[in-house]
Scaffold this motif. Structure first.
Motif, short mmCIF file in Angstrom:
data_model
loop_
_atom_site.label_atom_id
_atom_site.label_comp_id
_atom_site.label_asym_id
_atom_site.label_seq_id
_atom_site.Cartn_x
_atom_site.Cartn_y
_atom_site.Cartn_z
N GLU A 118 -62.52 -48.62 -37.96
CA GLU A 118 -63.48 -48.47 -39.05
C GLU A 118 -64.92 -48.55 -38.53
OE1 GLU A 118 -64.81 -47.45 -42.60
OE2 GLU A 118 -62.72 -47.44 -41.93
N ARG A 119 -65.15 -49.44 -37.57
CA ARG A 119 -66.49 -49.55 -36.99
C ARG A 119 -66.87 -48.26 -36.26
NH1 ARG A 119 -67.16 -55.74 -34.63
NH2 ARG A 119 -66.04 -56.79 -36.32
N GLN A 120 -65.91 -47.71 -35.51
CA GLN A 120 -66.16 -46.46 -34.81
C GLN A 120 -66.47 -45.34 -35.80
OE1 GLN A 120 -62.46 -46.07 -32.76
NE2 GLN A 120 -62.78 -47.96 -31.58
N ARG A 121 -65.68 -45.26 -36.86
CA ARG A 121 -65.86 -44.20 -37.84
C ARG A 121 -67.25 -44.27 -38.48
NH1 ARG A 121 -61.60 -41.69 -40.11
NH2 ARG A 121 -60.27 -43.50 -39.68
N GLU A 122 -67.67 -45.48 -38.86
CA GLU A 122 -68.98 -45.65 -39.48
C GLU A 122 -70.10 -45.26 -38.51
OE1 GLU A 122 -69.20 -49.67 -40.79
OE2 GLU A 122 -67.74 -49.39 -42.43
N ARG A 123 -69.97 -45.67 -37.26
CA ARG A 123 -71.00 -45.37 -36.27
C ARG A 123 -71.12 -43.87 -36.05
NH1 ARG A 123 -72.23 -48.54 -30.75
NH2 ARG A 123 -73.82 -47.13 -29.91
N LEU A 124 -70.00 -43.20 -35.86
CA LEU A 124 -70.02 -41.79 -35.51
C LEU A 124 -70.40 -40.92 -36.71
CD1 LEU A 124 -66.87 -41.77 -33.23
CD2 LEU A 124 -69.26 -41.70 -32.51
N GLN A 125 -70.02 -41.34 -37.89
CA GLN A 125 -70.39 -40.58 -39.09
C GLN A 125 -71.89 -40.64 -39.31
OE1 GLN A 125 -68.23 -41.72 -42.64
NE2 GLN A 125 -68.42 -39.65 -43.46
N ALA A 126 -72.49 -41.78 -38.97
CA ALA A 126 -73.94 -41.91 -39.12
C ALA A 126 -74.69 -41.16 -38.02
CB ALA A 126 -74.33 -43.39 -39.09
N ALA A 127 -74.03 -40.94 -36.87
CA ALA A 127 -74.71 -40.35 -35.72
C ALA A 127 -74.69 -38.82 -35.71
CB ALA A 127 -74.07 -40.87 -34.43
N PHE A 128 -73.70 -38.21 -36.40
CA PHE A 128 -73.53 -36.76 -36.27
C PHE A 128 -73.45 -36.08 -37.63
CE2 PHE A 128 -71.58 -38.55 -32.41
CZ PHE A 128 -72.31 -37.87 -31.44
N PRO A 129 -73.89 -34.83 -37.68
CA PRO A 129 -73.70 -34.06 -38.91
C PRO A 129 -72.20 -33.83 -39.16
CG PRO A 129 -74.49 -32.65 -37.12
CD PRO A 129 -74.58 -34.07 -36.63
N GLN A 130 -71.85 -33.51 -40.38
CA GLN A 130 -70.44 -33.40 -40.75
C GLN A 130 -69.68 -32.41 -39.88
OE1 GLN A 130 -68.75 -35.31 -42.73
NE2 GLN A 130 -66.85 -34.18 -42.36
N ALA A 131 -70.33 -31.32 -39.50
CA ALA A 131 -69.63 -30.31 -38.69
C ALA A 131 -69.15 -30.88 -37.37
CB ALA A 131 -70.56 -29.12 -38.45
N LEU A 132 -69.94 -31.77 -36.77
CA LEU A 132 -69.52 -32.41 -35.53
C LEU A 132 -68.61 -33.59 -35.79
CD1 LEU A 132 -72.63 -32.37 -33.17
CD2 LEU A 132 -70.39 -31.35 -32.74
N PHE A 133 -68.93 -34.40 -36.80
CA PHE A 133 -68.10 -35.56 -37.10
C PHE A 133 -66.66 -35.14 -37.42
CE2 PHE A 133 -66.30 -38.52 -40.24
CZ PHE A 133 -66.22 -39.66 -39.44
N SER A 134 -66.49 -33.95 -37.99
CA SER A 134 -65.15 -33.49 -38.36
C SER A 134 -64.27 -33.26 -37.14
CB SER A 134 -65.24 -32.21 -39.18
OG SER A 134 -65.80 -31.16 -38.41
N ARG A 135 -64.88 -33.18 -35.96
CA ARG A 135 -64.08 -33.01 -34.74
C ARG A 135 -63.45 -34.32 -34.28
NH1 ARG A 135 -65.59 -28.09 -31.25
NH2 ARG A 135 -66.95 -26.86 -32.62
N PHE A 136 -63.95 -35.44 -34.77
CA PHE A 136 -63.36 -36.73 -34.40
C PHE A 136 -62.08 -36.96 -35.19
CE2 PHE A 136 -67.80 -37.36 -33.20
CZ PHE A 136 -67.66 -37.97 -31.96
N GLU A 137 -61.11 -37.52 -34.48
CA GLU A 137 -59.81 -37.80 -35.10
C GLU A 137 -59.28 -39.10 -34.52
OE1 GLU A 137 -55.32 -35.89 -34.79
OE2 GLU A 137 -57.05 -34.53 -34.75
N TRP A 138 -58.72 -39.93 -35.37
CA TRP A 138 -58.20 -41.23 -34.90
C TRP A 138 -56.68 -41.21 -34.87
CZ3 TRP A 138 -62.97 -40.67 -36.78
CH2 TRP A 138 -63.98 -41.41 -36.17
#
Length: 380
Positions: A118-138
Motif C-alpha cells: 500500500e505504501r508503494q502504491r501511494e508513493r508511485l501513484q503520486a509520482a507518475f501520471p495515470q498512463a505510467l502508473f497503470s504500468r505498475f502491477e503488484w
C-alpha cells in the motif's frame, strides 16, 4: 508478545521448531511478522538503510545497466522487482527508463507485505501520471505465465528463512528453537533431516574439507526450489541480484565458526534472534556460490559476479553523479557525495555487497556494459 505466544503454542503442539521456521514466523507471520506488520523498516526512522533509501543515484545507475537487456527483449519486456521496500527504487528506476525512452511493458512488484504494498502504491501513484502508473502491477507470488525481461532483487536472498546447522562427532545437526518451563525461548540442536545433511555434505565436497566438530553456520537447502519457483517462468532476459555475502570459500572460512546471522533493530546490529520477535529484522549473509548453482539449475547462466562498487562504477555511477551535482547547491552536493561514499567505499556497501547477473536466451551485447571487464566469476 502476540507473536512470541504463537511461537510458543506451535512449539507446544509440534515440538522443537527448526530455526528456519522460527525465522519465517518472525519475518512473515500475517499481521505480526517484521515484514507483515505496519512498523517503519527502512530509512532513518526504521531499523536499517538500504541502497535505494540513500537517494536516487543507485536506482538510476542500476536502471542504466539494465536498459540494454530491456531493449534486447523489446516491446514485450517486463521488469519484475522482488520486494519493493518503500517504493524508492521503483520510482527512480521508472524515471530513468522514461528519460531513456525504454519503458518496460509492465513494472511488476512482487510484495508479500500488504502494508508495504500500500505504501508503494501511494508513493508511485503520486509520482507518475495515470498512463505510467497503470504500468505498475503488484504480485503476491512469482509470475506463473511465461514472461520475458529483467528481474531485480536487492537484499532479498538474505531474508530467506535460513537453516542453521552444526557438526557433532562428524554428524550434521540442525538448530531448533524450544521454550523452557518459564516460556523463555532457547536453542537446541537435533539431528538434521536428509535434505539438510545432503546440502551440508555437498558444501564439504565442494570445499574439499569437512567441517570440524562445533562448527556452526547457515545454509539454504531450499534455495534451488525457491529459484525455480521465482525464475521458472522467465523464458528470456536478465536477473540481477544484489546482497551482502561471499563466495563459498569465504563464507565458510574455518574461523567463521558461528555463521553470519545478524539482526537489525533501530540501526543496531546484533546476533540474538530470540529477542523482539516480529520487531527486529533477522538476516544471514549470502553464499553466492550456492546462488550460482541454483541459478544454473533453474536454466540460467552466470553472466557476471562483482562487488557492488565495481558494478556501479562500470555502469556509469560517476556520470550520474556529475549530472546530479551540476547546478546543485552545496547542501545537495554534500548529500550526493555521501550517497556515493555509502554505495562504494570498502567499509560501507561497496565491498560488503556483491552483485550476480544470471542470463537466459540473451546475447552478450545485451549485458550491462563493462561487465566482462569486472567479472570475478572465477572466485565462485
Amino acid at each position: 508478545m502476540q507473536l512470541a505466544e504463537l511461537i510458543r503454542a506451535e512449539i507446544a503442539a509440534r515440538g522443537p521448531m527448526p530455526f528456519s521456521r522460527y525465522m519465517e514466523r518472525c519475518l512473515y507471520a500475517p499481521g505480526l511478522g517484521y515484514y507483515s506488520a505496519g512498523r517503519t523498516k527502512f530509512g532513518a526512522a526504521g531499523d536499517f538503510v538500504t541502497a535505494p533509501e540513500l537517494g536516487s543515484l543507485f536506482a538510476q545507475t542500476v536502471a542504466d545497466a539494465l536498459m540494454p537487456s530491456l531493449k534486447a527483449v523489446g516491446s514485450r519486456a517486463d521488469f519484475v522487482e522482488l520486494g519493493g521496500g518503500s517504493g524508492a527504487f521503483a520510482e527512480a528506476a521508472m524515471r530513468a527508463f522514461c528519460e531513456a525512452g525504454t519503458v518496460p511493458r509492465r513494472y511488476r512488484i512482487l510484495e508479500p507485505s500488504a502494508d508495504l504494498r500500500e505504501r508503494q502504491r501511494e508513493r508511485l501513484q503520486a509520482a507518475f501520471p495515470q498512463a505510467l502508473f497503470s504500468r505498475f502491477e503488484w504480485l503476491d507470488r512469482p509470475p506463473e505465465e511465461p514472461w520475458n525481461g529483467v528481474l531485480f532483487a536487492n537484499e532479498v536472498i538474505d531474508a530467506l528463512p535460513t537453516t542453521r546447522f552444526c557438526l557433532r562427532e562428524g554428524e550434521v545437526y540442525e538448530e531448533h528453537v524450544v521454550a523452557d518451563e518459564a516460556g523463555v525461548l532457547e536453542y537446541r540442536d537435533r539431528p538434521a533431516d536428509a535434505l539438510t545433511s545432503a546440502a551440508v555434505r555437498h558444501v564439504e565436497r565442494d570445499l574439499g574439507r569437512a567441517f570440524v566438530d562445533g562448527y556452526r553456520s547457515e545454509i539454504l537447502p531450499q534455495l534451488p526450489y525457491w529459484m525455480q519457483a521465482v525464475l521458472g517462468s522467465q523464458e528470456s532476459g536478465l536477473v540481477l541480484m544484489i546482497d551482502y555475502g561471499y563466495p563459498r570459500k569465504t563464507f565458510y572460512l574455518p574461523e567463521r565458526s558461528d555463521g553470519t546471522l545478524v539482526c537489525h533493530y533501530r540501526h543496531r546490529a546484533h546476533a540474538n534472534a530470540l529477542i523482539l520477535p516480529g520487531l527486529q529484522d533477522i538476516t544471514a549473509f549470502v553464499d553466492f556460490t550456492a546462488l550460482a548453482e541454483a541459478g544454473n539449475q533453474a536454466g540460467f547462466a552466470v553472466a557476471g559476479f562483482a562487488s557492488l562498487a565495481q558494478f556501479l562504477f562500470a555502469s556509469g555511477l560517476a556520470s550520474r553523479f556529475e549530472q546530479a551535482v551540476a547546478g546543485a547547491d552545496e547542501v545537495a552536493c554534500y548529500r550526493l557525495a555521501q550517497e556515493v561514499k555509502r554505495l562504494t567505499l570498502p567499509g560501507e556497501m561497496g565491498e560488503k555487497f556483491n552483485i550476480m547477473l544470471l542470463a537466459r536466451e540473451l546475447p552478450e551485447t545485451a549485458l550491462p556494459p563493462g561487465i566482462a571487464d569486472i567479472d570475478q566469476g572465477f572466485r565462485l
